[in-house]
Design a protein around this motif. Structure first.
Motif, PDB file in Angstrom:
ATOM      1  N   ALA A  61      34.737  38.105  51.005  1.00 31.08           N
ATOM      2  CA  ALA A  61      36.271  37.264  51.121  1.00 31.08           C
ATOM      3  C   ALA A  61      37.013  38.712  52.028  1.00 31.08           C
ATOM      4  CB  ALA A  61      36.927  37.465  49.782  1.00 31.08           C
ATOM      5  N   ALA A  62      37.706  37.937  52.739  1.00 29.10           N
ATOM      6  CA  ALA A  62      38.616  38.566  53.765  1.00 29.10           C
ATOM      7  C   ALA A  62      39.729  39.775  53.061  1.00 29.10           C
ATOM      8  CB  ALA A  62      39.580  37.638  54.621  1.00 29.10           C
ATOM      9  N   THR A  63      39.476  40.961  53.621  1.00 32.40           N
ATOM     10  CA  THR A  63      40.734  41.852  53.299  1.00 32.40           C
ATOM     11  C   THR A  63      41.193  42.139  54.756  1.00 32.40           C
ATOM     12  OG1 THR A  63      39.122  43.628  53.465  1.00 32.40           O
ATOM     13  CG2 THR A  63      39.493  42.900  51.084  1.00 32.40           C
ATOM     14  N   ASN A  64      42.719  42.461  54.547  1.00 33.22           N
ATOM     15  CA  ASN A  64      43.285  43.017  55.914  1.00 33.22           C
ATOM     16  C   ASN A  64      42.749  44.380  56.211  1.00 33.22           C
ATOM     17  OD1 ASN A  64      45.438  44.477  55.343  1.00 33.22           O
ATOM     18  ND2 ASN A  64      46.673  42.808  54.803  1.00 33.22           N
ATOM     19  N   GLY A  65      42.969  44.673  57.731  1.00 39.40           N
ATOM     20  CA  GLY A  65      42.447  46.212  57.930  1.00 39.40           C
ATOM     21  C   GLY A  65      42.979  47.263  57.160  1.00 39.40           C
ATOM     22  N   GLU A  66      44.513  47.226  56.747  1.00 42.90           N
ATOM     23  CA  GLU A  66      45.217  48.148  56.057  1.00 42.90           C
ATOM     24  C   GLU A  66      44.947  48.196  54.661  1.00 42.90           C
ATOM     25  OE1 GLU A  66      47.361  51.277  55.523  1.00 42.90           O
ATOM     26  OE2 GLU A  66      46.974  50.401  57.459  1.00 42.90           O
ATOM     27  N   ASP A  67      44.669  47.119  53.957  1.00 43.64           N
ATOM     28  CA  ASP A  67      44.199  46.970  52.823  1.00 43.64           C
ATOM     29  C   ASP A  67      42.993  47.777  52.570  1.00 43.64           C
ATOM     30  OD1 ASP A  67      46.656  45.555  51.943  1.00 43.64           O
ATOM     31  OD2 ASP A  67      45.487  43.604  51.903  1.00 43.64           O
ATOM     32  N   GLU A  68      41.988  47.297  53.590  1.00 42.17           N
ATOM     33  CA  GLU A  68      40.631  48.140  53.394  1.00 42.17           C
ATOM     34  C   GLU A  68      40.604  49.329  53.647  1.00 42.17           C
ATOM     35  OE1 GLU A  68      36.430  47.665  55.867  1.00 42.17           O
ATOM     36  OE2 GLU A  68      37.463  45.638  55.242  1.00 42.17           O
ATOM     37  N   SER A  89      36.987  51.744  35.163  1.00 46.70           N
ATOM     38  CA  SER A  89      38.237  51.079  34.927  1.00 46.70           C
ATOM     39  C   SER A  89      38.899  50.680  36.274  1.00 46.70           C
ATOM     40  CB  SER A  89      38.948  51.668  33.691  1.00 46.70           C
ATOM     41  OG  SER A  89      38.327  51.716  32.712  1.00 46.70           O
ATOM     42  N   TRP A  90      39.035  51.822  36.841  1.00 45.89           N
ATOM     43  CA  TRP A  90      39.690  51.631  38.377  1.00 45.89           C
ATOM     44  C   TRP A  90      39.038  50.630  39.057  1.00 45.89           C
ATOM     45  CZ3 TRP A  90      37.339  52.709  43.023  1.00 45.89           C
ATOM     46  CH2 TRP A  90      38.434  52.369  44.325  1.00 45.89           C
ATOM     47  N   PHE A  91      37.890  50.676  39.375  1.00 45.51           N
ATOM     48  CA  PHE A  91      36.799  49.651  40.119  1.00 45.51           C
ATOM     49  C   PHE A  91      36.987  48.195  39.457  1.00 45.51           C
ATOM     50  CE2 PHE A  91      32.864  47.575  40.890  1.00 45.51           C
ATOM     51  CZ  PHE A  91      32.890  47.561  42.079  1.00 45.51           C
ATOM     52  N   ALA A  92      37.053  48.230  38.389  1.00 50.67           N
ATOM     53  CA  ALA A  92      37.156  46.992  37.593  1.00 50.67           C
ATOM     54  C   ALA A  92      38.161  46.274  37.766  1.00 50.67           C
ATOM     55  CB  ALA A  92      36.751  46.889  35.948  1.00 50.67           C
ATOM     56  N   ALA A  93      39.151  46.851  38.001  1.00 46.21           N
ATOM     57  CA  ALA A  93      40.782  46.329  38.208  1.00 46.21           C
ATOM     58  C   ALA A  93      40.832  45.795  39.652  1.00 46.21           C
ATOM     59  CB  ALA A  93      41.726  47.223  37.936  1.00 46.21           C
ATOM     60  N   LEU A  94      39.839  45.953  40.335  1.00 46.21           N
ATOM     61  CA  LEU A  94      40.103  45.518  41.789  1.00 46.21           C
ATOM     62  C   LEU A  94      39.597  44.265  42.086  1.00 46.21           C
ATOM     63  CD1 LEU A  94      38.228  48.806  43.694  1.00 46.21           C
ATOM     64  CD2 LEU A  94      40.874  48.255  43.602  1.00 46.21           C
ATOM     65  N   SER A  95      40.080  43.621  43.113  1.00 47.28           N
ATOM     66  CA  SER A  95      39.703  42.310  43.492  1.00 47.28           C
ATOM     67  C   SER A  95      38.232  42.205  43.875  1.00 47.28           C
ATOM     68  CB  SER A  95      40.641  41.720  44.615  1.00 47.28           C
ATOM     69  OG  SER A  95      40.109  42.381  46.027  1.00 47.28           O
ATOM     70  N   PRO A  96      37.708  41.214  43.752  1.00 40.33           N
ATOM     71  CA  PRO A  96      36.142  41.137  44.163  1.00 40.33           C
ATOM     72  C   PRO A  96      35.798  41.714  45.659  1.00 40.33           C
ATOM     73  CG  PRO A  96      36.886  39.176  42.872  1.00 40.33           C
ATOM     74  CD  PRO A  96      38.149  39.737  43.187  1.00 40.33           C
ATOM     75  N   ALA A  97      36.796  41.183  46.480  1.00 42.19           N
ATOM     76  CA  ALA A  97      36.671  41.393  47.904  1.00 42.19           C
ATOM     77  C   ALA A  97      36.838  43.197  48.033  1.00 42.19           C
ATOM     78  CB  ALA A  97      37.621  40.969  48.956  1.00 42.19           C
ATOM     79  N   ALA A  98      37.769  43.552  47.464  1.00 45.99           N
ATOM     80  CA  ALA A  98      37.896  45.135  47.260  1.00 45.99           C
ATOM     81  C   ALA A  98      36.673  45.843  46.662  1.00 45.99           C
ATOM     82  CB  ALA A  98      39.144  45.570  46.571  1.00 45.99           C
ATOM     83  N   ARG A  99      36.239  45.240  45.618  1.00 49.44           N
ATOM     84  CA  ARG A  99      34.816  45.864  44.911  1.00 49.44           C
ATOM     85  C   ARG A  99      33.801  45.798  45.993  1.00 49.44           C
ATOM     86  NH1 ARG A  99      34.545  42.265  39.375  1.00 49.44           N
ATOM     87  NH2 ARG A  99      36.767  43.101  38.579  1.00 49.44           N
ATOM     88  N   GLN A 100      33.612  44.960  46.863  1.00 49.56           N
ATOM     89  CA  GLN A 100      32.533  44.840  47.813  1.00 49.56           C
ATOM     90  C   GLN A 100      32.741  45.933  48.743  1.00 49.56           C
ATOM     91  OE1 GLN A 100      32.810  40.638  48.776  1.00 49.56           O
ATOM     92  NE2 GLN A 100      30.668  40.520  48.288  1.00 49.56           N
ATOM     93  N   VAL A 101      34.122  46.158  49.129  1.00 47.16           N
ATOM     94  CA  VAL A 101      34.332  47.236  50.207  1.00 47.16           C
ATOM     95  C   VAL A 101      33.965  48.599  49.466  1.00 47.16           C
ATOM     96  CG1 VAL A 101      36.583  48.518  51.243  1.00 47.16           C
ATOM     97  CG2 VAL A 101      36.287  46.197  51.304  1.00 47.16           C
ATOM     98  N   VAL A 102      34.266  48.897  48.353  1.00 46.35           N
ATOM     99  CA  VAL A 102      33.994  50.098  47.706  1.00 46.35           C
ATOM    100  C   VAL A 102      32.537  50.341  47.360  1.00 46.35           C
ATOM    101  CG1 VAL A 102      34.428  51.143  45.348  1.00 46.35           C
ATOM    102  CG2 VAL A 102      36.406  49.907  46.413  1.00 46.35           C
ATOM    103  N   LEU A 103      31.888  49.157  47.120  1.00 50.93           N
ATOM    104  CA  LEU A 103      30.413  49.481  46.986  1.00 50.93           C
ATOM    105  C   LEU A 103      29.718  49.871  48.289  1.00 50.93           C
ATOM    106  CD1 LEU A 103      29.655  46.658  44.672  1.00 50.93           C
ATOM    107  CD2 LEU A 103      29.606  48.509  43.993  1.00 50.93           C
ATOM    108  N   GLN A 104      30.214  49.200  49.350  1.00 53.91           N
ATOM    109  CA  GLN A 104      29.593  49.603  50.594  1.00 53.91           C
ATOM    110  C   GLN A 104      30.054  51.052  50.886  1.00 53.91           C
ATOM    111  OE1 GLN A 104      31.641  46.828  53.227  1.00 53.91           O
ATOM    112  NE2 GLN A 104      29.865  45.530  53.166  1.00 53.91           N
ATOM    113  N   GLU A 105      31.230  51.508  50.501  1.00 56.43           N
ATOM    114  CA  GLU A 105      31.672  52.795  51.040  1.00 56.43           C
ATOM    115  C   GLU A 105      30.777  53.886  50.181  1.00 56.43           C
ATOM    116  OE1 GLU A 105      34.781  55.337  52.765  1.00 56.43           O
ATOM    117  OE2 GLU A 105      33.871  53.440  52.990  1.00 56.43           O
ATOM    118  N   VAL A 106      30.754  53.612  48.738  1.00 54.47           N
ATOM    119  CA  VAL A 106      30.176  54.592  47.814  1.00 54.47           C
ATOM    120  C   VAL A 106      28.421  54.622  48.198  1.00 54.47           C
ATOM    121  CG1 VAL A 106      29.519  55.174  45.391  1.00 54.47           C
ATOM    122  CG2 VAL A 106      31.658  54.222  45.904  1.00 54.47           C
ATOM    123  N   ALA A 107      28.010  53.570  48.602  1.00 54.74           N
ATOM    124  CA  ALA A 107      26.482  53.291  49.193  1.00 54.74           C
ATOM    125  C   ALA A 107      26.304  54.241  50.226  1.00 54.74           C
ATOM    126  CB  ALA A 107      26.057  52.032  49.425  1.00 54.74           C
TER     127      ALA A 107
END
Length: 143
Positions: free
Chosen positions: A2-9, A35-53
């Motif tokens: 799902a889309a996130t804008n550049g600044e949010d990402e 807990s921090w991660f679980a509170a994120l939106s699904p799109a934000a979770r995907q961004v974080v998973l890519q980052e941590v990978a």
């Protein structure tokens, strides 16, 4: 994804960098990071998973790191994220996992990164490290 804008990402990536490195250095618990991660939106979770990978790849995880991290994560060794990280070479498509696997993937990735990053801080970066993320100040009360 799902889309996130550049600044949010960018904001999400900066927060992820802080949280993940705090967990890796024992300044924050894995449960608190989760807990921090679980509170994120699904799109934000995907961004974080890519980052941590990406962090895990940069830390040059080994098979031993993968096994130790999975054991530390609290995630079953047979769960998709556990199997993916322990493959040789590891698979990194965690953001493409179904949303109900994201928390498990985060726990596995952060735990494996913690093992590998600790190893690198104690060897490669010992005494000469200039990486800002390896020199976080002691934690203060965090939200």
């Amino acid at each position: 994804m799902a889309a996130t804008n550049g600044e949010d990402e960018r904001t999400i990536r900066r927060e992820a960098e802080q949280v993940v490195n705090e967990v890796a250095q024992g300044l924050r618990t894995l449960d608190d990071g989760t807990s921090w991660f679980a509170a994120l939106s699904p799109a934000a979770r995907q961004v974080v998973l890519q980052e941590v990978a990406g962090y895990a790849m940069q830390a040059h995880i080994t098979t031993a790191d993968g096994l130790a991290g999975v054991a530390r994560s609290g995630v079953k060794p047979t769960a998709n994220p556990s199997v993916m990280i322990c493959m040789n070479p590891p698979r990194y498509g965690f953001a493409a996992l179904p949303a109900d696997e994201h928390v498990k993937a985060f726990r596995v990735l952060v735990s494996v990164f913690s093992v590998a990053d600790t190893r690198r801080r104690q060897t490669y970066c010992k005494g000469t490290c200039g990486h800002a993320w390896h020199n976080l100040p002691p934690s203060v009360e965090r939200p």
